[in-house]
Design a protein around this motif. Structure first.
Motif, short mmCIF file in Angstrom:
data_model
loop_
_atom_site.label_atom_id
_atom_site.label_comp_id
_atom_site.label_asym_id
_atom_site.label_seq_id
_atom_site.Cartn_x
_atom_site.Cartn_y
_atom_site.Cartn_z
N GLN B 1 21.73 -10.54 -14.07
CA GLN B 1 22.09 -9.99 -12.77
C GLN B 1 20.89 -10.14 -11.81
O GLN B 1 19.77 -10.36 -12.25
CB GLN B 1 22.50 -8.51 -12.89
CG GLN B 1 21.38 -7.52 -13.06
CD GLN B 1 20.87 -7.42 -14.47
OE1 GLN B 1 21.01 -8.35 -15.27
NE2 GLN B 1 20.23 -6.31 -14.80
N VAL B 2 21.17 -9.97 -10.53
CA VAL B 2 20.12 -10.12 -9.53
C VAL B 2 19.15 -8.95 -9.62
O VAL B 2 19.56 -7.79 -9.72
CB VAL B 2 20.72 -10.18 -8.12
CG1 VAL B 2 19.62 -10.16 -7.07
CG2 VAL B 2 21.58 -11.44 -7.96
N GLN B 3 17.87 -9.26 -9.61
CA GLN B 3 16.84 -8.22 -9.60
C GLN B 3 15.70 -8.64 -8.69
O GLN B 3 15.32 -9.81 -8.62
CB GLN B 3 16.28 -8.01 -11.00
CG GLN B 3 17.16 -7.21 -11.93
CD GLN B 3 16.43 -6.80 -13.20
OE1 GLN B 3 15.94 -7.66 -13.92
NE2 GLN B 3 16.35 -5.52 -13.46
N LEU B 4 15.18 -7.65 -7.97
CA LEU B 4 13.91 -7.79 -7.26
C LEU B 4 13.01 -6.72 -7.86
O LEU B 4 13.27 -5.52 -7.67
CB LEU B 4 14.08 -7.58 -5.76
CG LEU B 4 14.95 -8.59 -5.00
CD1 LEU B 4 15.09 -8.18 -3.54
CD2 LEU B 4 14.35 -9.99 -5.09
N VAL B 5 11.98 -7.14 -8.59
CA VAL B 5 11.13 -6.19 -9.29
C VAL B 5 9.74 -6.21 -8.66
O VAL B 5 9.08 -7.25 -8.62
CB VAL B 5 11.04 -6.52 -10.80
CG1 VAL B 5 10.12 -5.53 -11.50
CG2 VAL B 5 12.43 -6.47 -11.43
N GLN B 6 9.35 -5.05 -8.18
CA GLN B 6 8.07 -4.94 -7.47
C GLN B 6 6.97 -4.42 -8.38
O GLN B 6 7.22 -3.79 -9.42
CB GLN B 6 8.23 -4.00 -6.27
CG GLN B 6 9.26 -4.50 -5.25
CD GLN B 6 9.38 -3.56 -4.05
OE1 GLN B 6 10.48 -3.31 -3.57
NE2 GLN B 6 8.26 -3.06 -3.56
N SER B 7 5.74 -4.68 -7.96
CA SER B 7 4.58 -4.18 -8.69
C SER B 7 4.42 -2.68 -8.48
O SER B 7 5.11 -2.07 -7.65
CB SER B 7 3.33 -4.93 -8.25
OG SER B 7 3.22 -4.95 -6.84
N GLY B 8 3.51 -2.09 -9.23
CA GLY B 8 3.40 -0.64 -9.29
C GLY B 8 2.63 -0.02 -8.14
O GLY B 8 2.06 -0.70 -7.28
N ALA B 9 2.62 1.31 -8.16
CA ALA B 9 1.99 2.09 -7.10
C ALA B 9 0.52 1.76 -6.97
O ALA B 9 -0.16 1.41 -7.94
CB ALA B 9 2.19 3.57 -7.37
N GLU B 10 0.03 1.90 -5.73
CA GLU B 10 -1.36 1.59 -5.43
C GLU B 10 -1.97 2.74 -4.62
O GLU B 10 -1.29 3.36 -3.81
CB GLU B 10 -1.46 0.31 -4.58
CG GLU B 10 -0.87 -0.95 -5.22
CD GLU B 10 -1.90 -1.76 -5.95
OE1 GLU B 10 -3.04 -1.26 -6.15
OE2 GLU B 10 -1.59 -2.90 -6.33
N MET B 11 -3.26 2.98 -4.85
CA MET B 11 -4.01 3.93 -4.02
C MET B 11 -5.24 3.18 -3.51
O MET B 11 -6.00 2.60 -4.31
CB MET B 11 -4.41 5.17 -4.80
CG MET B 11 -5.15 6.18 -3.96
SD MET B 11 -5.37 7.76 -4.77
CE MET B 11 -3.74 8.43 -4.66
N LYS B 12 -5.41 3.20 -2.20
CA LYS B 12 -6.50 2.45 -1.58
C LYS B 12 -7.22 3.33 -0.56
O LYS B 12 -6.66 4.29 -0.04
CB LYS B 12 -5.95 1.21 -0.86
CG LYS B 12 -5.27 0.20 -1.76
CD LYS B 12 -6.27 -0.52 -2.62
CE LYS B 12 -5.60 -1.60 -3.47
NZ LYS B 12 -6.58 -2.31 -4.34
N GLU B 13 -8.46 2.94 -0.28
CA GLU B 13 -9.24 3.62 0.75
C GLU B 13 -8.99 2.95 2.11
O GLU B 13 -8.63 1.76 2.16
CB GLU B 13 -10.72 3.59 0.41
CG GLU B 13 -11.05 4.42 -0.83
CD GLU B 13 -12.56 4.53 -1.04
OE1 GLU B 13 -12.97 5.38 -1.84
OE2 GLU B 13 -13.30 3.76 -0.41
N PRO B 14 -9.20 3.68 3.18
CA PRO B 14 -9.07 3.06 4.52
C PRO B 14 -9.98 1.85 4.63
O PRO B 14 -11.10 1.84 4.13
CB PRO B 14 -9.52 4.19 5.45
CG PRO B 14 -9.25 5.44 4.70
CD PRO B 14 -9.51 5.13 3.27
N GLY B 15 -9.46 0.80 5.29
CA GLY B 15 -10.20 -0.43 5.47
C GLY B 15 -9.99 -1.45 4.38
O GLY B 15 -10.31 -2.64 4.57
N ALA B 16 -9.46 -1.02 3.25
CA ALA B 16 -9.21 -1.95 2.14
C ALA B 16 -7.93 -2.74 2.38
O ALA B 16 -7.24 -2.56 3.38
CB ALA B 16 -9.12 -1.16 0.83
N SER B 17 -7.62 -3.61 1.42
CA SER B 17 -6.37 -4.39 1.46
C SER B 17 -5.55 -4.06 0.22
O SER B 17 -6.08 -3.64 -0.81
CB SER B 17 -6.68 -5.90 1.47
OG SER B 17 -7.36 -6.27 2.63
N VAL B 18 -4.25 -4.27 0.34
CA VAL B 18 -3.35 -4.08 -0.81
C VAL B 18 -2.43 -5.29 -0.89
O VAL B 18 -2.04 -5.87 0.13
CB VAL B 18 -2.55 -2.77 -0.67
CG1 VAL B 18 -1.55 -2.84 0.48
CG2 VAL B 18 -1.85 -2.42 -1.97
#
Lengths: 106, 114
Positions: B1-18
């Motif tokens: 079946q169709v699935q879109l599976v995303q990566s897990g939760a992230e915690m970042k500091e201001p100014g960083a990238s995700v």
């Protein structure tokens, strides 16, 4: 950018009643690329209508979409208790935007 | 079946990238545009941008232009969304989706906190 305005902000109705939700665009929506979503707390939105009037797979026929150009309507013919939720419209031509949502509550 | 599976939760500091991934399966990857949408806590839906997996062309919301990158890897049928110079107000659940088919990923919570 196409701005979408939804009205009313909140619609208070009872089960069995008819709900009429409006979505107005600041300019014509290309090819009627207009979708409607239902969202319940803690859940991802669920696609109800695409192309302004086409029901998505598995959506009950009490949901219908209509309209063209800049004025679109989502109608729920008889509200079921599970239909109380927030509804968003989205235009998705080359770019995309969402409306602010209409809350349908009891 | 169709699935879109995303990566897990992230915690970042201001100014960083995700960087959030979205792996598609169950359909022809190059057939449909993949869009990204986010929802801040208690707020509405905000469209971020889209990518054509067929040729990699992208389109972005004006408010995020210059901070967001979308890329795709056809060999792994995965789309990536990278958001840079993170601000507190970027805290949200991020979704990938195929609009016309109603396919949605499960969402990825990105929290920006110092």
């Amino acid at each position: 950018e196409v701005v979408l305005t939804q009205s009313p902000g909140t619609l208070s109705l009872s089960p069995g009643e008819r709900a009429t939700l409006s979505c107005r665009a600041s300019q014509s929506v290309s090819s009627n690329y207009l979708a409607w979503y239902q969202q319940k707390p803690g859940q991802a939105p669920r696609l109800l209508i695409y192309g302004a009037s086409n029901r998505a797979t598995g959506i009950p026929d009490r949901f219908s979409g209509s309209g063209s150009g800049t004025d679109f309507t989502l109608t729920i013919s008889r509200l079921d208790p599970e239909d109380f939720a927030v509804y968003y419209c989205q235009q998705y031509g080359t770019s995309s935007t969402f409306g602010p949502g209409t809350k349908v509550d009891i | 079946q169709v699935q879109l599976v995303q990566s897990g939760a992230e915690m970042k500091e201001p100014g960083a990238s995700v960087k959030v991934s979205c792996k598609a399966s169950g359909y022809t990857f190059t057939r449909y545009f993949i869009h990204w949408v986010r929802q801040a806590p208690g707020q509405g839906l905000e469209w971020m941008g889209s990518i054509n997996p067929g040729d990699g062309t992208t389109n972005f919301a004006q408010t995020l232009q210059g901070r967001v990158i979308l890329a795709r890897d056809t060999s792994t049928t995965t789309v990536y969304m990278e958001l840079s110079n993170l601000k507190f107000e970027d805290t949200a659940v991020y979704y990938c989706l195929v609009i016309s088919q109603g396919y949605w990923g499960q969402g990825t919570l990105v929290t920006v906190s110092s």
